[in-house]
Design a protein around this motif. Structure first.
Motif, PDB file in Angstrom:
ATOM      1  N   LYS A 188      26.773  29.942  21.507  1.00  0.00           N
ATOM      2  CA  LYS A 188      26.261  31.199  20.974  1.00  0.00           C
ATOM      3  C   LYS A 188      24.847  31.061  20.412  1.00  0.00           C
ATOM      4  N   ASN A 189      24.000  31.981  20.809  1.00  0.00           N
ATOM      5  CA  ASN A 189      22.718  32.246  20.132  1.00  0.00           C
ATOM      6  C   ASN A 189      21.741  31.075  20.136  1.00  0.00           C
ATOM      7  N   THR A 236      25.032  24.549   8.945  1.00  0.00           N
ATOM      8  CA  THR A 236      25.816  25.505   9.728  1.00  0.00           C
ATOM      9  C   THR A 236      27.211  25.664   9.145  1.00  0.00           C
ATOM     10  N   TRP A 268      31.226  29.793  11.128  1.00  0.00           N
ATOM     11  CA  TRP A 268      30.794  28.505  11.677  1.00  0.00           C
ATOM     12  C   TRP A 268      31.811  27.907  12.638  1.00  0.00           C
ATOM     13  N   SER A 297      33.927  29.660  14.699  1.00  0.00           N
ATOM     14  CA  SER A 297      34.356  30.560  15.771  1.00  0.00           C
ATOM     15  C   SER A 297      34.033  29.951  17.130  1.00  0.00           C
ATOM     16  N   SER A 304      30.497  28.614  18.709  1.00  0.00           N
ATOM     17  CA  SER A 304      29.485  28.362  17.689  1.00  0.00           C
ATOM     18  C   SER A 304      29.069  26.892  17.719  1.00  0.00           C
ATOM     19  N   TYR A 305      28.018  26.602  16.952  1.00  0.00           N
ATOM     20  CA  TYR A 305      27.336  25.311  17.049  1.00  0.00           C
ATOM     21  C   TYR A 305      28.262  24.117  16.822  1.00  0.00           C
ATOM     22  N   TRP A 311      31.220  23.843  19.352  1.00  0.00           N
ATOM     23  CA  TRP A 311      30.688  23.552  20.692  1.00  0.00           C
ATOM     24  C   TRP A 311      30.305  22.081  20.801  1.00  0.00           C
TER      25      TRP A 311
END
Length: 707
Positions: free
Chosen positions: A603-604, A627, A633, A635, A638-639, A642
């Motif tokens: 994401k993002n 983060t 954080w 979900s 997310s960073y 992932w």
């Protein structure tokens, strides 16, 4: 003939009118009388907008048109002149304004957008609409492909039940339905129920061309037009002009010729154009008919008045039934007929994480990666949420891995490199195509390539990848003599040939979808999302280099050249989830082709973000801890999750390495990782150490952490 006289079902919830109509229909069919079914927009109104909804879509279209508000003012003028009139009169006026200010078939696009309100694909990037812009006309090929995506359509319960009825008791309905609707939901419902269906729109002369289709197919006759072109109707207009419908005596004659049942049942329509009533009147002059007309209005007195009016119009008795909702009637009729209407199946779903499979990584004996390519691809999909859009053979022989040249490789590149190496280790030829068109420098290219080679090498002995310069390929293709073969004419291997296929063929995508395919703008699939993100879209176009537009013109020729070497299905592309639209556009342009393997979306964050290309372990550790303090954080995508899932678990799995631990916790699943954090264990530190070692660990050339 089916026995329609018995069967117990949930009929207690029916209105009095529905119960009476159900009894009449059962009596007709139990007496071996065929029913000619005539339906209108009411049967699909829960998912496809009726006339007022069409007008709203038209207003929305006009508001976004770059014409200084001219179309909006013309529509407002038409409304003002009409005053308080029924919506159908406004519809007539809107069609005229669109024809005057835009084009003859412009309002057909509005109707297509109304139909597509019922289409909600699980993954818009895998949809045939992926390369079509909102407001772009849907042509026959795309429309047929959409209709075949039956899991993507929302079917009202009544239409779904009707589909099963028609599929299983086709003879009772004379294998036909007559409808004033322009949507394809009846056909989709029949196919979903395992039957065959053919769409046959009538032209204003009452003709519908050759009645193609296998024996037993349900023929759905659309009297007022159809939402997409067909082999029979190819003109600039798909829907009939309302002004011409009311005066089209040939259309009435053609509709009357389709009424072959002893009983005629009319449902879900006001018959504003009078086409159905006039057709019934023609038939009633020649033979006796039993006419059953369902009204949504529950007022019994109104039903009596409507019956008298229809008797005068048709010249025969018309029995009207108040309070008819096909959402209840058709399921009850199916139940009375003994036709089971099961709950709809859903298509395959991809998620970013699979907790049960994660737990299997070290606690189950099959935690080692398979030694065959199909098995490895299956485990990537099951355990790690990768998306494998397999188009051809299940065992690809070659992988095309396109990578844009950047100052530094990111951790996303690292994840893809581990998978490329794992496939190469199993004998797949992997070609890493470096997109260096116009940006090649020996130093940056060598450094970038060295990083990728290092990660590929960590997957084990025998993992070899062939590196290709896209810039050199393009230059060479321009120097070679032009002796086109039939294969290269089908799929050109030079930029100009590809440009002709993209921009000058009848399959050309919309400008917006091409911008989204090259990641110049976000890919959004509905009007509301586009309107809400208007400024981000403009901002993206302002800051993105125009060189992005060269990606299809340079990368697609290379893929086409690979497809000349062996069977098309032997090729699999490797990339990120946000590149799916690029390959969907390729399929739209060139048809059946390679499969596509994507890593889960993060994401993002894009490749150039420093959070994905840190320089020291401490930087990564700071990114993780900062983060961790943010809402959401943990979900999917997310960073932190992932990185844990893709940059730690996946490499451990592919290399059969030892699973990292924190004290007595094996970090073999996301659940275990979160539990360790909540118990105060330094799980984030372990993640930072492990991922940093993979990303910035010692290379064969002696490079390590950036200082």
């Amino acid at each position: 003939m089916t026995d329609w006289s018995g069967g117990d079902g949930p009929e207690e919830e029916l209105s009095a009118g529905e119960a009476m109509l159900l009894g009449r229909l059962s009596a007709s069919l139990s007496g071996s009388e065929q029913i000619t079914l005539m339906v209108g927009s009411g049967v699909s109104a829960s998912v496809v907008p009726r006339v007022p909804g069409l007008l709203e879509i038209a207003d929305q279209y006009a508001a976004g048109r770059n014409d200084e508000g001219s179309l909006q003012r013309a529509l407002a003028q038409a409304r003002a002149r009409l005053g308080p009139v029924p919506a159908i009169d406004v519809y007539r006026a809107y069609r005229r304004v669109f024809s005057d200010w835009v084009s003859a078939g412009a309002f057909d696009v509005i109707a297509q957008q109304a139909v597509l309100k019922a289409y909600a694909p699980e993954d818009p990037m895998e949809s045939p609409l992926a390369t079509r812009g909102l407001g772009q006309r849907v042509e026959r090929g795309v429309g047929e492909a959409l209709e075949n995506e039956r899991y993507g359509w929302q079917l009202p319960r009544g239409v779904e039940a009707l589909g099963h009825l028609l599929a299983q008791t086709a003879v009772a309905f004379d294998n036909r339905v007559i409808t004033t609707n322009f949507d394809p939901l009846i056909e989709i419902a029949v196919r979903h129920a395992g039957g065959l269906a053919v769409s046959l729109p009538l032209d204003l002369s009452g003709g519908y061309g050759a009645s193609a289709g296998a024996d037993g197919a349900i023929r759905v006759f659309h009297t007022h037009g159809f939402w997409r072109p067909t082999l029979h109707v190819r003109g600039p207009r798909l829907l009939h002009d309302p002004a011409r419908i009311t005066a089209a005596t040939d259309l009435v004659d053609g509709t009357a010729a389709l009424i072959r049942g002893d009983t005629v049942c009319v449902l879900g329509t006001t018959d504003w154009a009078g086409t159905l009533a006039s057709a019934i009147a023609l038939v009633a002059r020649r033979r006796r008919l039993r006419v059953l007309w369902g009204l949504f209005d529950a007022d019994p007195d109104q039903a009596l008045r409507t019956g008298e009016r229809l008797k005068q119009l048709t010249g025969t008795e018309v029995e009207c039934f108040p309070g008819i909702d096909t959402e209840r009637l058709f399921p009850a009729l199916a139940d009375r007929a003994g036709v089971i209407v099961p709950a709809r199946e859903t298509g395959r779903r991809h998620v970013a994480r699979h907790h049960k499979w994660e737990r299997e990584l070290v606690t189950q004996p099959d935690s080692t990666p398979p030694a065959d390519v199909p098995g490895l691809l299956l485990q990537l999909e099951r355990r790690f949420g990768w998306v494998n859009q397999q188009q051809g053979t299940r065992r690809p022989a070659r992988v095309l891995w396109p990578v844009r040249l950047r100052p530094r490789a990111s951790v996303i590149h690292m994840v893809q490199a581990f998978v490329a190496g794992a496939l190469a280790r199993l004998g797949v030829e992997v070609r890493m195509v470096l997109d260096d068109v116009g940006t090649r420098t020996a130093e940056s290219g060598d450094s970038f390539r060295a990083d990728l080679q290092h990660w590929i090498g960590r997957t084990g002995h025998g993992a070899q990848v062939r590196f290709v310069s896209l810039g050199e390929f393009v230059e060479q293709s321009q120097r070679l003599p032009r002796t086109p073969s039939p294969e290269s004419l089908l799929r050109p291997t030079d930029p100009w040939g590809v440009a002709r296929r993209i921009f000058y063929s009848d399959r050309n995508p919309s400008l917006y979808s091409m911008l989204a395919a090259v990641k110049a703008v976000p890919h959004l699939a509905d009007w509301d999302a586009l309107e809400a993100n208007a400024w981000p879209i403009v901002q993206a176009m302002l800051r993105t280099d125009a060189s992005r537009l060269l990606i299809p013109l340079t990368l697609w020729p290379y893929l086409n050249s690979m497809l000349l070497e062996s069977q098309t299905g032997d090729v699999l592309t490797l990339g990120g989830r946000d590149e799916a639209l690029l390959w969907a556009s390729w399929r739209q342009t060139f048809g059946f082709g390679p499969g596509h393997l994507y890593n889960p979306y993060i994401k993002n964050l894009k490749h150039d973000a420093h959070m994905l290309s840190w320089s020291t372990r401490e930087e990564l550790r700071e990114h993780l801890y900062r983060t961790r303090e943010l809402r959401g954080w943990d979900s999917d995508g997310s960073y932190v999750p992932w990185l844990f899932h893709n940059a730690m678990l996946l490499p451990v799995y592919l290399t059969s390495a030892t699973m990292p631990r924190v004290d007595d916790f094996p970090l073999d699943s996301w659940a275990a990782f979160v539990a360790a954090i909540e118990m105060g264990r330094p799980a984030l530190d372990v993640l930072a150490d492990h991922v940093n070692d993979l990303y910035l660990g010692a290379r064969p050339d002696g490079r390590g952490e950036v200082t």
